[in-house]
Design a protein around this motif. Structure first.
Motif, PDB file in Angstrom:
ATOM      1  N   GLN A   1      57.468  70.415  31.360  1.00 30.59           N
ATOM      2  CA  GLN A   1      56.865  70.090  32.486  1.00 30.59           C
ATOM      3  C   GLN A   1      56.758  68.990  33.284  1.00 30.59           C
ATOM      4  OE1 GLN A   1      53.351  69.432  29.234  1.00 30.59           O
ATOM      5  NE2 GLN A   1      53.538  72.302  29.298  1.00 30.59           N
TER       6      GLN A   1
ATOM      7  N   ALA B   1      57.667  68.684  37.539  1.00 30.88           N
ATOM      8  CA  ALA B   1      56.188  67.924  37.958  1.00 30.88           C
ATOM      9  C   ALA B   1      57.013  66.940  39.199  1.00 30.88           C
ATOM     10  CB  ALA B   1      55.189  67.224  37.086  1.00 30.88           C
TER      11      ALA B   1
ATOM     12  N   ASP C   1      57.317  69.940  27.046  1.00 29.25           N
ATOM     13  CA  ASP C   1      56.886  68.487  27.140  1.00 29.25           C
ATOM     14  C   ASP C   1      57.664  68.084  28.901  1.00 29.25           C
ATOM     15  OD1 ASP C   1      57.560  67.774  25.166  1.00 29.25           O
ATOM     16  OD2 ASP C   1      56.755  65.691  24.947  1.00 29.25           O
TER      17      ASP C   1
ATOM     18  N   ARG D   1      58.844  75.783  37.609  1.00 23.72           N
ATOM     19  CA  ARG D   1      57.623  76.498  36.748  1.00 23.72           C
ATOM     20  C   ARG D   1      57.704  76.279  35.403  1.00 23.72           C
ATOM     21  NH1 ARG D   1      55.835  75.715  40.387  1.00 23.72           N
ATOM     22  NH2 ARG D   1      55.221  77.133  42.603  1.00 23.72           N
ATOM     23  N   ALA D   2      57.372  75.674  34.933  1.00 26.69           N
ATOM     24  CA  ALA D   2      57.586  75.317  33.757  1.00 26.69           C
ATOM     25  C   ALA D   2      57.036  76.407  32.616  1.00 26.69           C
ATOM     26  CB  ALA D   2      56.833  74.039  32.726  1.00 26.69           C
TER      27      ALA D   2
END
Ligand code: ATR
Length: 281
Positions: free
Chosen positions: A165, A169, A162, A176-177
């Motif tokens: 991500q 974001a 998380d 990119r995760a």
């Protein structure tokens, strides 16, 4: 020491901070450039960070470095925030301006990029995919630095997905995760691998990763500097990859901070590097 030049006081606020190498680095430059001043340790508990930061002008400080665990909290305490620090979301440098107000900067991004350039003067962020391990405080400055230098693809792997991500974001662009379990997949074709996790630090477990899929021309960077060669860097060196340890980032992040307070952009010399290396052993 010059006595006809103004006295300048700076330091480093952290908790704990006793093992910081910053007084040795800045003290070396104060002596080297014949300046009049001191750089001191400022052990400040988290619940007292507001009083400490707001007290800098009254104590006659030119400013201070901010280190773990205060880098995010201190950002809310300054009057002005440099745009790069705002993008990173943390400050590591406070400057007391002439009007007595406080400005916050983040020199970690500069320090990171400069440490790569010191090792490889022709290093480019857009040379190929970059793999970054870890999504904590240190990763934020490194991700912003890489994106601003033109990295086209940044693969961000973190144990807690998380957090990776959320950073992807927040920063968007090339980040990119990747799941932590896919960190070896994320090495495929990479031009740079950066470890920002605490794995491999003295007293911590080593980072478990096979470098088999990493191209041999890739640069491998660990921002840890105790030990100077982590198991990751040793493995990279043994298979022929160029390596950069965290000492360069530590030394280089100090340069623009010193310039803010003392008015001189100091150099990272082999002598300074050796002196700090000797404190690490
Ligand atoms: P810093 O400010 O140095 O980045 P931090 O914010 O505490 O310190 O971040 C530490 C990083 O190391 C995080 O990415 C953390 O992963 P989590 O986000 O999952 O906590 C990573 N890390 C620490 N211990 C780890 C472990 N045993 N395995 C994998 N990652 C680890």
């Amino acid at each position: 020491m010059a006595t006809d030049t103004p006295y300048t006081l700076a330091g480093v606020m952290g908790w704990p901070v006793a093992h910081s190498r910053s007084p040795a680095i800045h003290g070396h430059w104060i002596r080297h450039y014949g300046l009049n001043g001191h750089y001191v340790l400022l052990p400040v508990q988290p619940e007292r960070i507001a009083d400490a930061v707001r007290g800098l002008p009254a104590l006659g400080f030119a400013g201070c470095n901010i280190t773990i665990p205060h880098k995010v909290a201190a950002m809310a305490l300054v009057d002005r925030i440099d745009p790069l620090a705002a993008r990173i979301g943390a400050i590591n440098t406070v400057v007391v301006d002439k009007d007595g107000r406080l400005s916050g900067y983040n020199t970690d991004a500069y320090g990171f990029i400069q440490s790569l350039l010191d090792a490889q003067p022709d290093w480019r962020a857009d040379a190929g995919p970059v793999t970054v391990l870890g999504a904590g405080g240190a990763a934020r400055a490194i991700l912003v630095a890489l994106a601003e230098r033109g990295a086209r693809e940044i693969r961000l792997c973190n144990r807690s997905p998380d957090k990776a991500q959320a950073l992807a974001a927040e920063f968007g662009g090339p980040i990119r995760a990747y799941p932590w379990e896919q960190r070896e997949d994320a090495l495929e074709g990479a031009a740079l691998l950066v470890n920002t996790t605490s794995l491999g630090m003295k007293g911590q477990e080593p980072l478990e990763i096979s470098l088999e899929r990493l191209p041999r021309h890739a640069l491998v960077c660990d921002i840890i500097y105790v030990p100077l060669e982590t198991p990751l860097l040793a493995a990279a060196r043994e298979r022929g990859n160029a390596t950069v340890n965290g000492l360069g980032m530590l030394l280089n992040q100090a340069r623009p901070a010193f310039q803010h307070w003392f008015g001189v952009l100091p150099e990272v010399t082999p002598e300074l590097r050796r002196m700090v290396e000797d404190t690490i052993g």
